[in-house]
Design a protein around this motif. Sequence first.
Motif, short mmCIF file in Angstrom:
data_model
loop_
_atom_site.label_atom_id
_atom_site.label_comp_id
_atom_site.label_asym_id
_atom_site.label_seq_id
_atom_site.Cartn_x
_atom_site.Cartn_y
_atom_site.Cartn_z
N UNK A 122 -23.52 4.31 1.30
CA UNK A 122 -23.60 3.86 -0.09
C UNK A 122 -23.15 2.41 -0.21
N UNK A 123 -23.84 1.67 -1.08
CA UNK A 123 -23.34 0.36 -1.48
C UNK A 123 -23.64 0.18 -2.97
N UNK A 124 -22.62 -0.11 -3.77
CA UNK A 124 -21.21 -0.23 -3.41
C UNK A 124 -20.65 1.12 -2.93
N UNK A 125 -19.63 1.05 -2.11
CA UNK A 125 -18.96 2.27 -1.65
C UNK A 125 -17.83 2.62 -2.62
N UNK A 126 -17.45 3.88 -2.58
CA UNK A 126 -16.37 4.35 -3.46
C UNK A 126 -15.02 4.02 -2.83
N UNK A 127 -14.23 3.24 -3.54
CA UNK A 127 -12.89 2.85 -3.08
C UNK A 127 -11.94 3.03 -4.25
N UNK A 128 -10.83 3.72 -4.01
CA UNK A 128 -9.91 4.03 -5.11
C UNK A 128 -8.46 3.75 -4.72
N UNK A 129 -7.65 3.64 -5.75
CA UNK A 129 -6.20 3.50 -5.59
C UNK A 129 -5.55 4.64 -6.36
N UNK A 130 -4.61 5.34 -5.71
CA UNK A 130 -3.97 6.52 -6.32
C UNK A 130 -2.53 6.20 -6.71
N UNK A 131 -2.12 6.72 -7.89
CA UNK A 131 -0.75 6.57 -8.35
C UNK A 131 -0.22 7.93 -8.82
N UNK A 132 1.09 8.04 -8.88
CA UNK A 132 1.72 9.24 -9.45
C UNK A 132 1.90 10.41 -8.50
#
Length: 299
Positions: A122-132
């Motif tokens: 995939x482009x854009x690819x899925x990129x995430x930041x996790x909190x909590x």
Amino acid sequence: MALSCRAHAFSVEALVGRPSKRKLQDTREQEQSELQENEGGEEEEERKNNAAEKNEQLEMPPKTEPSTTALSGSGGGSGNDNQLKSLKEKDIIQVELQGSELWKRFHDIGTEMIITKAGRRMFPSVRVKVKGLEPGKQYSVAMDVVPVDSKRYRYVYHSSQWMVAGNTDHSCMTTRFYVHPDSPCSGETWMRQIISFDRVKLTNNEMDDKGHIILQSMHKYKPRVHVMEQDTRVDLSQIQSLPAEGVKTFSFKETEFTTVTAYQNQQITKLKIDRNPFAKGFRDPGRNRWKQWLISSDF
């Protein structure tokens, strides 16, 4: 003479007894008068007391129960509420999409993702930041792709937009999960890094045995990110459905896309070449190599 004596005696008795009777009568009348005066005074005093009590009741403010709103509005209550709110916010797991501006640019045009039998990234690819997350607890992070609706689409070139072409049934398609290779990992480690799913590949091969995510062409989908508390009873390598508990799921509107076997919108083609770092060699219009890139690239 005798009559005179009796008459005189009667007269004397009458004269002597009359004042006595009068005195007795006067005494009784005086007692009755005093009694009436006392009763009248008591009644008057009682009326005054009742009137005074009524006045006091009118003057006294009504009794009210303590109000939670009033308590929460006080200085101490507000501070406690803010502390509780802050603690709750820390306990809530949050996932932020990275590169959301690029996703929005694609979404405004109408994102398309190539699917092939061999699998395409995939482009854009899925990129995430996790909190909590709880720093010491173990978590696994996974991704899947689910249909947005039960429609099939086609691209109308003269209007440059996607139109509904009919209905479809997704029940025959089994949802596949891509478990991030770092899973399981501590909450502290997950929160320190950007979680990238750039290795995820999309395929239209229903017989795929490589673990790629199987989708149908000309349908709309959306990626989902799942944060799962580690459970030793669940084998992540064989996961076919989400656990009943301990899972938080997140999705983002701007990551929705339409699956294609070849790009339909030229604006999407241009934007992918311009923004994809792996297409650097195909940005020179003199070479006219972008068609070759579309065929050979993993993206």
